[in-house]
Design an enzyme around this catalytic site. Structure first.
Site, PDB file in Angstrom:
ATOM      1  CG  HIS A 248     -36.300 -73.870  30.536  1.00  0.00           C
ATOM      2  ND1 HIS A 248     -35.915 -73.197  29.404  1.00  0.00           N
ATOM      3  CD2 HIS A 248     -37.316 -73.155  31.071  1.00  0.00           C
ATOM      4  CE1 HIS A 248     -36.659 -72.106  29.260  1.00  0.00           C
ATOM      5  NE2 HIS A 248     -37.525 -72.055  30.257  1.00  0.00           N
ATOM      6  CG  ASP A 311     -37.391 -70.499  33.757  1.00  0.00           C
ATOM      7  OD1 ASP A 311     -36.961 -71.580  34.227  1.00  0.00           O
ATOM      8  OD2 ASP A 311     -36.918 -69.974  32.737  1.00  0.00           O
ATOM      9  CD  GLU A 312     -39.524 -68.820  29.608  1.00  0.00           C
ATOM     10  OE1 GLU A 312     -39.883 -67.966  28.791  1.00  0.00           O
ATOM     11  OE2 GLU A 312     -38.394 -69.351  29.585  1.00  0.00           O
ATOM     12  CB  VAL A 313     -43.351 -75.257  33.737  1.00  0.00           C
ATOM     13  CG1 VAL A 313     -43.540 -76.752  33.500  1.00  0.00           C
ATOM     14  CG2 VAL A 313     -42.069 -75.008  34.504  1.00  0.00           C
ATOM     15  CD  GLU A 344     -41.905 -68.306  35.697  1.00  0.00           C
ATOM     16  OE1 GLU A 344     -40.994 -67.902  36.451  1.00  0.00           O
ATOM     17  OE2 GLU A 344     -41.823 -68.260  34.459  1.00  0.00           O
TER      18      GLU A 344
END
Ligand code: ACM
Length: 500
Positions: A248, A311-313, A344
Site C-alpha cells: 500500500h 496488510d495485504e502485501v 498479517e
C-alpha cells in the site's frame, strides 16, 4: 430486554428499557416520581475545560446553560462512583432527580461520559416553528456505568477520498458521542499521502493531490494534525496515525523513486485495486525512509500508538515481510510508542504489547493464538461485522461487498471474544469499526455508512454481552434520529428500525 437487563420499573417511574442510551449502560435504576426539566440549567464542574464540554453537549440537545438557572448539573470527581466492583478509569454515576443532576466519576473522562449519557436523555427537536417549546423533561434515574473494553475505536481511510480537519472534527464528535476513545486514521496508501512529514517533504508535495477517481485529494499539515489531536484529546479521544507499509505504498514510491529497485518513481494511482505496490527491504533507501517517516510521525503523535499497517502485501516472501514488521515495530518502540499492525503482522516477530487489528475473518487461528501467547493484544474489526464500508444490502448505492452485506443487526449481533476461535479472551483489547472510502466522497456519504452501524459497534465494545438486546437496541437507535438530524449527521434509514 432480557431478564438480565430489565430493572422492574417502580410505580410511576420511567421504564429503564425505554431510555434512549447508546451504548447501553451497566445498570439503570429508575427513581420514583418525575424527573427535572432541563430547558435551562447551570453547570458546576471541577474545571473550566469540563464545564465547556458539558455546555457543548447540553447546547447540542437544545439546553440553555446560564448562571442562575433553576436546575443544577453538577460534575464532581469521586473515586467511589461507578458500578459496584468496577475499577475502570472511565466509570461514572449519573443521578437525575427532581432536585437536579449530579454526575460523579473518579476521572474527568467519566464525567464527560456521564454528560454524554445525560445528553441522550434530553428530548431533542422540542421546538417547532411558531409553537411553544415542548418541555425538556428528563426521566428520574440513576445510571452506574463502565465500559467492557478500553479500546473502543473507529478506523477511517482518508486516502481513497480525503477528509480534512473540519470533517474529522465532526467524526471526533460522533466518536465521542458514542463514548469511543480511539480514532485511527489510515493516512497513506497507493492513492495518496495525507500527512505532512517534515523530513520527507516530497511525500505531500508530490503525492497528496490524488485520490480515487481523481479530482482532489489533500493532506493534513503538521499544524492541522496537531490541532486535530488537541481537539480529540480534549474530548478524551486518541488519534492513532497509520503509515501503511511494506505494501500500500504507491504514494511513497511515486514521491521517492529511490525506493524502487530501478530508482524510477512509480506512476500515480487513482484506482481501487490493492496489493500491487511494495517496498524492498534490501534497498539501501528503505530503512532511512522508514526511520524518517516513522520518527517524525511518532514525534507528531500525542497518543501512545502508531499503526504501521502491514496488510495485504501480496508480492513478498514471508521472510522479507517479517523483516519489515520487525523493523517498523522496532523504530516505533525506539521512538517511545507502541506499534499497531493489521492482523498479517502476526506473521512477523510479535513483542508483548503489540496491538494486532483483526479484519479478515478467514484462515487458521493458530498464528493469532501464538501471537497472543507472545503477548499481542487484539482489536477486533471483522470485515463481516465491523467494516462499515460494506453495503447494507445488495441494492445499497454506496460501499463494497467483498466481506458480505452488513446490515445494522449484523454489526450488532457478534461477540468479540469468539471472532478468533481459541483466542484467549483476555487478549482482546477491544473493538474498532472501520470505514474505507473507495466509494465515499462526501461527509454525507461517510456518515450514512457510519450511522446507525457505528452505534452497534460501540455497544459491542462498551456493553456487557449479557446486557445486549437487539429489540432494545433498535428502539434506542430510532430515538437517536432527531439528534442526528439536528446535528446534520446523515444516517441510513435501514428498514430494520422503526424510525420516527
Ligand atoms: C484492510 O482492510 N486491508 C486492513
Amino acid at each position: 430486554m432480557s431478564a438480565a437487563v430489565t430493572n422492574v420499573p417502580h410505580h410511576g417511574a420511567a421504564d429503564p428499557a425505554a431510555l434512549p442510551i447508546i451504548p447501553w449502560p451497566s445498570a439503570v435504576e429508575p427513581l420514583d416520581g418525575p424527573g427535572p426539566s432541563l430547558a435551562d440549567v447551570r453547570v458546576e464542574a471541577p474545571d473550566a475545560g469540563l464545564a465547556a464540554l458539558a455546555v457543548e453537549q447540553l447546547a447540542g440537545a437544545g439546553v440553555r446553560v446560564h448562571d442562575g438557572a433553576p436546575v443544577g448539573v453538577t460534575l464532581r470527581l469521586d473515586p467511589a462512583a461507578g458500578p459496584v466492583g468496577s475499577d475502570s478509569p472511565e466509570r461514572y454515576t449519573l443521578r437525575v432527580s427532581a432536585d437536579g443532576v449530579v454526575a460523579t466519576a473518579p476521572e474527568r473522562v467519566g464525567l464527560l461520559h456521564a454528560v454524554r449519557t445525560l445528553r441522550q436523555l434530553v428530548p431533542v427537536g422540542r421546538a417547532s416553528a411558531g409553537e411553544a417549546e415542548a418541555p425538556a423533561v428528563v426521566p428520574a434515574v440513576v445510571v452506574h456505568d463502565a465500559p467492557r473494553y478500553s479500546w473502543r475505536g473507529l478506523s477511517v481511510d482518508v486516502v481513497r477520498h480525503f477528509f480534512g480537519p473540519e470533517d474529522l472534527r465532526t467524526v471526533v464528535d460522533l466518536v465521542g458521542a458514542l463514548k469511543l476513545r480511539v480514532l485511527h486514521l489510515h493516512l497513506t496508501d497507493d492513492q495518496g499521502w495525507r500527512i505532512q512529514i517534515p523530513s520527507r517533504p516530497a511525500l505531500t508535495e508530490r503525492s497528496s493531490a490524488t485520490q480515487v477517481g481523481g479530482g482532489g485529494g489533500g493532506y493534513l499539515t503538521v499544524e492541522e494534525f496537531r490541532d486535530l489531536q488537541d481537539y480529540a484529546a480534549e474530548r478524551f479521544v486518541t488519534i492513532v496515525p497509520e503509515i501503511d507499509q511494506p505494501g500500500h505504498v504507491n504514494a511513497a514510491t511515486h514521491a521517492y523513486g529511490e525506493l524502487m529497485p530501478d530508482g524510477e518513481p512509480t506512476a500515480v494511482y487513482e484506482g481501487i485495486e490493492v496489493g500491487f505496490s511494495r517496498l524492498w527491504f534490501d534497498n539501501p533507501a528503505t530503512e532511512p525512509f522508514l526511520r524518517d517517516v516513522l520518527g517524525d510521525v511518532a514525534r507528531m503523535t500525542r497518543g501512545q500508538y502508531v499503526h504501521v499497517g502491514g496488510d495485504e502485501v501480496l508480492t513478498m516472501e514471508p521472510a522479507e515481510y517479517a523483516r519489515f514488521v520487525e523493523l517498523a515495530c522496532r523504530v516505533v518502540r525506539e521512538a517511545g510508542k507502541t506499534p499497531v499492525l493489521w492482523q498479517e503482522g502476526a506473521r512477523g516477530p510479535v513483542e508483548p504489547g503489540t496491538v494486532l487489528q483483526y479484519w479478515e475473518p478467514k484462515g487458521e487461528p493458530d498464528p493469532f493464538i501464538a501471537a497472543a501467547r507472545a503477548g499481542a493484544r487484539f482489536v477486533m474489526s471483522p470485515g463481516n461485522r465491523a467494516y462499515l464500508d460494506m453495503k447494507y444490502t445488495p441494492e445499497h448505492a454506496l460501499g463494497l461487498e467483498w466481506a458480505g452485506f452488513v446490515e445494522l443487526r449484523d454489526s450488532y449481533d457478534w461477540e468479540p471474544e469468539q471472532v478468533i476461535p481459541g483466542l484467549p479472551a483476555e487478549s482482546v483489547e477491544g473493538v474498532s469499526g472501520a470505514v474505507w472510502t473507495e466509494t465515499l466522497a462526501t461527509r454525507d456519504d461517510l456518515f450514512s455508512m457510519l450511522l446507525p452501524r457505528l452505534g452497534a459497534v460501540a455497544e459491542v465494545a462498551w456493553s456487557d454481552a449479557r446486557r445486549k438486546d437487539w429489540e432494545s437496541f433498535r428502539a434506542r437507535v430510532a430515538a437517536q434520529a432527531p439528534t442526528w438530524r439536528a446535528a446534520g449527521w446523515e444516517f441510513h434509514p435501514t428498514p430494520q428500525v422503526d424510525w420516527p
